[in-house]
Design a protein around this motif. Structure first.
Motif, PDB file in Angstrom:
ATOM      1  N   TRP A 151      -3.157  12.642   5.691  1.00 32.65           N
ATOM      2  CA  TRP A 151      -2.605  12.870   6.857  1.00 32.65           C
ATOM      3  C   TRP A 151      -0.982  13.285   6.674  1.00 32.65           C
ATOM      4  CZ3 TRP A 151      -5.375  14.744  10.467  1.00 32.65           C
ATOM      5  CH2 TRP A 151      -6.688  14.775  10.537  1.00 32.65           C
ATOM      6  N   LYS A 152      -0.416  13.290   6.866  1.00 28.70           N
ATOM      7  CA  LYS A 152       1.113  14.867   6.995  1.00 28.70           C
ATOM      8  C   LYS A 152       1.293  14.761   8.392  1.00 28.70           C
ATOM      9  CE  LYS A 152       0.740  14.695   1.754  1.00 28.70           C
ATOM     10  NZ  LYS A 152       1.606  14.738   0.660  1.00 28.70           N
ATOM     11  N   SER A 153       2.789  14.841   8.105  1.00 27.47           N
ATOM     12  CA  SER A 153       3.528  15.385   9.208  1.00 27.47           C
ATOM     13  C   SER A 153       4.823  15.290   9.178  1.00 27.47           C
ATOM     14  CB  SER A 153       3.373  14.587  11.309  1.00 27.47           C
ATOM     15  OG  SER A 153       4.633  12.873  10.504  1.00 27.47           O
ATOM     16  N   ILE A 154       5.598  16.812   9.484  1.00 29.38           N
ATOM     17  CA  ILE A 154       7.219  16.223   8.898  1.00 29.38           C
ATOM     18  C   ILE A 154       7.665  16.015   9.143  1.00 29.38           C
ATOM     19  CG2 ILE A 154       9.095  18.440   9.896  1.00 29.38           C
ATOM     20  CD1 ILE A 154       6.737  20.292  11.079  1.00 29.38           C
ATOM     21  N   HIS A 155       7.479  14.881  10.154  1.00 27.66           N
ATOM     22  CA  HIS A 155       8.237  13.687   9.789  1.00 27.66           C
ATOM     23  C   HIS A 155       7.431  12.660  10.323  1.00 27.66           C
ATOM     24  CE1 HIS A 155      12.163  15.857  12.191  1.00 27.66           C
ATOM     25  NE2 HIS A 155      11.923  16.136  11.271  1.00 27.66           N
ATOM     26  N   ALA A 156       7.419  11.692   8.920  1.00 29.19           N
ATOM     27  CA  ALA A 156       5.467  10.793   8.747  1.00 29.19           C
ATOM     28  C   ALA A 156       6.507   9.696  10.044  1.00 29.19           C
ATOM     29  CB  ALA A 156       6.706  10.206   7.350  1.00 29.19           C
ATOM     30  N   SER A 157       5.482   9.520  10.683  1.00 29.52           N
ATOM     31  CA  SER A 157       5.532   8.581  11.461  1.00 29.52           C
ATOM     32  C   SER A 157       4.118   7.677  11.991  1.00 29.52           C
ATOM     33  CB  SER A 157       5.583   9.523  13.228  1.00 29.52           C
ATOM     34  OG  SER A 157       4.366  10.212  13.528  1.00 29.52           O
ATOM     35  N   ASP A 158       3.635   7.423  12.600  1.00 27.65           N
ATOM     36  CA  ASP A 158       2.396   6.506  13.345  1.00 27.65           C
ATOM     37  C   ASP A 158       2.617   6.810  14.689  1.00 27.65           C
ATOM     38  OD1 ASP A 158       4.492   4.297  14.554  1.00 27.65           O
ATOM     39  OD2 ASP A 158       3.317   3.321  13.381  1.00 27.65           O
ATOM     40  N   LEU A 159       3.264   8.149  15.333  1.00 27.91           N
ATOM     41  CA  LEU A 159       2.811   8.039  16.976  1.00 27.91           C
ATOM     42  C   LEU A 159       1.639   8.680  17.400  1.00 27.91           C
ATOM     43  CD1 LEU A 159       4.545   8.673  19.079  1.00 27.91           C
ATOM     44  CD2 LEU A 159       5.056  11.065  18.370  1.00 27.91           C
ATOM     45  N   HIS A 160       0.659   9.011  15.989  1.00 20.70           N
ATOM     46  CA  HIS A 160      -1.092   9.268  16.981  1.00 20.70           C
ATOM     47  C   HIS A 160      -1.839   8.160  16.435  1.00 20.70           C
ATOM     48  CE1 HIS A 160       1.064  13.234  17.553  1.00 20.70           C
ATOM     49  NE2 HIS A 160       0.408  13.156  17.997  1.00 20.70           N
ATOM     50  N   ASN A 161      -1.337   7.006  16.489  1.00 21.65           N
ATOM     51  CA  ASN A 161      -2.505   5.768  16.110  1.00 21.65           C
ATOM     52  C   ASN A 161      -2.006   6.109  14.433  1.00 21.65           C
ATOM     53  OD1 ASN A 161      -1.612   4.701  18.464  1.00 21.65           O
ATOM     54  ND2 ASN A 161      -3.199   5.596  18.768  1.00 21.65           N
ATOM     55  N   ILE A 162      -1.725   6.850  14.775  1.00 18.45           N
ATOM     56  CA  ILE A 162      -2.607   6.855  12.234  1.00 18.45           C
ATOM     57  C   ILE A 162      -1.081   7.039  11.814  1.00 18.45           C
ATOM     58  CG2 ILE A 162      -4.338   8.181  12.523  1.00 18.45           C
ATOM     59  CD1 ILE A 162      -3.517  10.442  11.690  1.00 18.45           C
ATOM     60  N   THR A 163      -1.465   6.620  10.679  1.00 17.46           N
ATOM     61  CA  THR A 163       0.390   6.182  10.052  1.00 17.46           C
ATOM     62  C   THR A 163      -0.118   7.873   9.300  1.00 17.46           C
ATOM     63  OG1 THR A 163       0.186   4.503   9.310  1.00 17.46           O
ATOM     64  CG2 THR A 163       1.517   5.197   7.506  1.00 17.46           C
ATOM     65  N   THR A 164       1.163   9.084   8.934  1.00 10.89           N
ATOM     66  CA  THR A 164       1.038   9.719   8.859  1.00 10.89           C
ATOM     67  C   THR A 164       2.727   9.607   7.203  1.00 10.89           C
ATOM     68  OG1 THR A 164       2.813  11.309  10.109  1.00 10.89           O
ATOM     69  CG2 THR A 164       0.726  11.220   9.986  1.00 10.89           C
ATOM     70  N   THR A 165       2.505  10.784   5.925  1.00 12.03           N
ATOM     71  CA  THR A 165       3.444  10.881   4.989  1.00 12.03           C
ATOM     72  C   THR A 165       4.093  11.931   5.052  1.00 12.03           C
ATOM     73  OG1 THR A 165       2.224  11.642   3.358  1.00 12.03           O
ATOM     74  CG2 THR A 165       2.579   9.410   3.392  1.00 12.03           C
ATOM     75  N   PRO A 166       5.643  11.802   4.844  1.00 13.70           N
ATOM     76  CA  PRO A 166       6.289  13.455   5.221  1.00 13.70           C
ATOM     77  C   PRO A 166       5.191  14.859   4.426  1.00 13.70           C
ATOM     78  CG  PRO A 166       7.640  11.723   4.415  1.00 13.70           C
ATOM     79  CD  PRO A 166       6.641  11.756   3.788  1.00 13.70           C
TER      80      PRO A 166
END
Length: 94
Positions: A28-43
């Protein structure tokens, strides 16, 4: 509600916020890494491969829209908190 930037991927119409998780070949990745969606993402970066409805798609561009929006939505789904948006496998906020 607020003020949000929207992003486009591969020259699409802008449709996603920076924290929204996409499933890639590397997790799982997002443009700005976060844990906002209750999962941890990398960039999420160019050259990452997104999981699509029928295959994968390599990212060639990620661009922020010049216009901001004042309302975004979070879908609630009754499964593993995943669904396809604009043909990409994404995760919703649990």
């Amino acid at each position: 509600e607020g003020e949000f930037d929207l992003y486009s991927i591969n020259n699409s119409k802008p449709f996603v916020t920076a924290e929204h998780p996409f499933k890639t070949r590397d997790g799982w990745k997002s443009i700005h890494a976060s844990d906002l969606h209750n999962i941890t993402t990398t960039p999420l970066n160019e050259n990452d491969e997104l999981i699509t409805l029928n295959n994968t798609e390599k990212i060639t561009t990620i661009k922020v829209s010049k216009e901001k929006v004042n309302k975004v939505y979070n879908l609630s789904v009754d499964n593993e908190h995943v669904y396809y948006a604009n043909n990409y496998l994404v995760h919703n906020k649990q």
